[in-house]
Design a protein around this motif. Structure first.
Motif, PDB file in Angstrom:
ATOM      1  N   LEU A  63       0.694  15.433 -24.885  1.00 42.73           N
ATOM      2  CA  LEU A  63       1.729  16.708 -25.535  1.00 42.73           C
ATOM      3  C   LEU A  63       2.545  17.066 -24.368  1.00 42.73           C
ATOM      4  CD1 LEU A  63      -1.836  19.360 -24.877  1.00 42.73           C
ATOM      5  CD2 LEU A  63      -0.079  19.523 -26.756  1.00 42.73           C
ATOM      6  N   PHE A  64       2.702  15.758 -23.419  1.00 41.34           N
ATOM      7  CA  PHE A  64       3.545  15.670 -22.516  1.00 41.34           C
ATOM      8  C   PHE A  64       4.931  14.695 -22.831  1.00 41.34           C
ATOM      9  CE2 PHE A  64       6.159  13.001 -19.711  1.00 41.34           C
ATOM     10  CZ  PHE A  64       6.936  13.707 -18.481  1.00 41.34           C
ATOM     11  N   THR A  65       4.179  13.720 -23.506  1.00 44.21           N
ATOM     12  CA  THR A  65       5.838  13.168 -24.713  1.00 44.21           C
ATOM     13  C   THR A  65       6.944  14.689 -25.709  1.00 44.21           C
ATOM     14  OG1 THR A  65       4.451  12.401 -26.017  1.00 44.21           O
ATOM     15  CG2 THR A  65       5.204  11.348 -24.537  1.00 44.21           C
ATOM     16  N   GLY A  66       5.936  15.197 -26.065  1.00 47.14           N
ATOM     17  CA  GLY A  66       6.111  16.104 -27.415  1.00 47.14           C
ATOM     18  C   GLY A  66       6.756  17.008 -26.742  1.00 47.14           C
ATOM     19  N   THR A  67       6.408  17.254 -25.207  1.00 47.68           N
ATOM     20  CA  THR A  67       7.592  18.676 -25.045  1.00 47.68           C
ATOM     21  C   THR A  67       8.652  18.459 -23.802  1.00 47.68           C
ATOM     22  OG1 THR A  67       5.478  19.567 -23.928  1.00 47.68           O
ATOM     23  CG2 THR A  67       6.861  20.209 -23.259  1.00 47.68           C
ATOM     24  N   LEU A  68       8.700  16.999 -23.993  1.00 46.73           N
ATOM     25  CA  LEU A  68       9.366  16.217 -22.968  1.00 46.73           C
ATOM     26  C   LEU A  68      10.859  16.085 -24.329  1.00 46.73           C
ATOM     27  CD1 LEU A  68      10.789  14.782 -21.036  1.00 46.73           C
ATOM     28  CD2 LEU A  68       9.877  12.415 -21.655  1.00 46.73           C
ATOM     29  N   THR A  69      10.566  16.148 -25.381  1.00 40.58           N
ATOM     30  CA  THR A  69      10.881  15.271 -26.575  1.00 40.58           C
ATOM     31  C   THR A  69      12.190  16.638 -26.951  1.00 40.58           C
ATOM     32  OG1 THR A  69       9.559  14.037 -27.324  1.00 40.58           O
ATOM     33  CG2 THR A  69      11.254  14.669 -28.716  1.00 40.58           C
ATOM     34  N   VAL A  70      11.470  18.017 -26.342  1.00 38.86           N
ATOM     35  CA  VAL A  70      12.049  18.673 -27.387  1.00 38.86           C
ATOM     36  C   VAL A  70      13.476  19.294 -26.148  1.00 38.86           C
ATOM     37  CG1 VAL A  70      11.820  21.378 -27.734  1.00 38.86           C
ATOM     38  CG2 VAL A  70      10.303  19.811 -28.659  1.00 38.86           C
ATOM     39  N   PHE A  71      13.098  18.974 -25.075  1.00 41.39           N
ATOM     40  CA  PHE A  71      13.485  19.676 -23.926  1.00 41.39           C
ATOM     41  C   PHE A  71      14.617  18.695 -24.077  1.00 41.39           C
ATOM     42  CE2 PHE A  71      15.070  18.278 -19.497  1.00 41.39           C
ATOM     43  CZ  PHE A  71      15.811  19.529 -18.851  1.00 41.39           C
ATOM     44  N   LEU A  72      14.265  17.265 -24.233  1.00 39.21           N
ATOM     45  CA  LEU A  72      15.795  16.151 -24.069  1.00 39.21           C
ATOM     46  C   LEU A  72      16.878  16.091 -25.039  1.00 39.21           C
ATOM     47  CD1 LEU A  72      14.259  12.505 -22.686  1.00 39.21           C
ATOM     48  CD2 LEU A  72      15.943  14.575 -21.349  1.00 39.21           C
ATOM     49  N   LEU A  73      15.837  16.938 -26.571  1.00 40.05           N
ATOM     50  CA  LEU A  73      17.039  16.935 -27.839  1.00 40.05           C
ATOM     51  C   LEU A  73      17.966  18.428 -26.792  1.00 40.05           C
ATOM     52  CD1 LEU A  73      17.900  16.519 -30.587  1.00 40.05           C
ATOM     53  CD2 LEU A  73      15.832  17.754 -31.207  1.00 40.05           C
ATOM     54  N   GLY A  74      17.119  19.698 -27.098  1.00 41.81           N
ATOM     55  CA  GLY A  74      17.873  21.048 -26.532  1.00 41.81           C
ATOM     56  C   GLY A  74      19.034  20.116 -25.402  1.00 41.81           C
ATOM     57  N   ARG A  75      18.519  19.063 -24.528  1.00 39.00           N
ATOM     58  CA  ARG A  75      19.995  18.807 -23.377  1.00 39.00           C
ATOM     59  C   ARG A  75      20.962  17.726 -24.445  1.00 39.00           C
ATOM     60  NH1 ARG A  75      20.802  21.791 -18.666  1.00 39.00           N
ATOM     61  NH2 ARG A  75      21.308  19.184 -18.208  1.00 39.00           N
ATOM     62  N   LEU A  76      20.262  17.192 -24.955  1.00 36.89           N
ATOM     63  CA  LEU A  76      21.675  16.641 -25.806  1.00 36.89           C
ATOM     64  C   LEU A  76      22.192  16.871 -26.986  1.00 36.89           C
ATOM     65  CD1 LEU A  76      21.896  13.217 -26.637  1.00 36.89           C
ATOM     66  CD2 LEU A  76      20.623  13.676 -28.808  1.00 36.89           C
ATOM     67  N   LEU A  77      21.548  18.209 -27.246  1.00 33.14           N
ATOM     68  CA  LEU A  77      22.472  18.736 -28.466  1.00 33.14           C
ATOM     69  C   LEU A  77      23.854  19.394 -27.614  1.00 33.14           C
ATOM     70  CD1 LEU A  77      19.775  20.165 -30.959  1.00 33.14           C
ATOM     71  CD2 LEU A  77      21.613  17.934 -31.423  1.00 33.14           C
TER      72      LEU A  77
END
Length: 102
Positions: A63-77
């Motif tokens: 749950l932590f890494t799945g949420t972190l992945t979306v957050f980081l992808l949003g920042r990257l985009l």
């Protein structure tokens, strides 16, 4: 491969049942959880069902890494929008996120 298969099947089923009602965070967290369930299933077949004792820790981590992945992808985009070359190759049906930026 079991983790990827479980993750893909769960994602496909969820998108078929609820095509527009799941957030990117929900999709990412689901895929992370299902990936770990697939890995644990394979390990229990090959080794021992005792590997499911790791289930609670892995679910919290998923749950932590799945949420972190979306957050980081949003920042990257968001950062990628500033690169002129990436704006040139973006699909035409994707509107810019900021007014006047192209």
């Amino acid at each position: 491969l079991c983790g990827a298969m479980f993750s893909f099947l769960a994602l496909a089923l969820l998108l078929l049942v609820f095509p527009r009602r799941v957030s990117p965070i929900g999709l990412s967290a689901l895929c992370a959880v299902m990936h770990n369930i697939g890995q644990l299933t394979a390990a229990s077949v090959l080794l021992s069902p005792a590997v499911f004792s790791y289930f609670p820790v892995l679910m919290a981590a998923s749950l932590f890494t799945g949420t972190l992945t979306v957050f980081l992808l949003g920042r990257l985009l968001h950062s990628a929008e500033r690169i002129p070359l990436l704006r040139l190759i973006s699909p035409p049906d994707c509107p810019p996120t900021k007014k006047g930026s192209q």
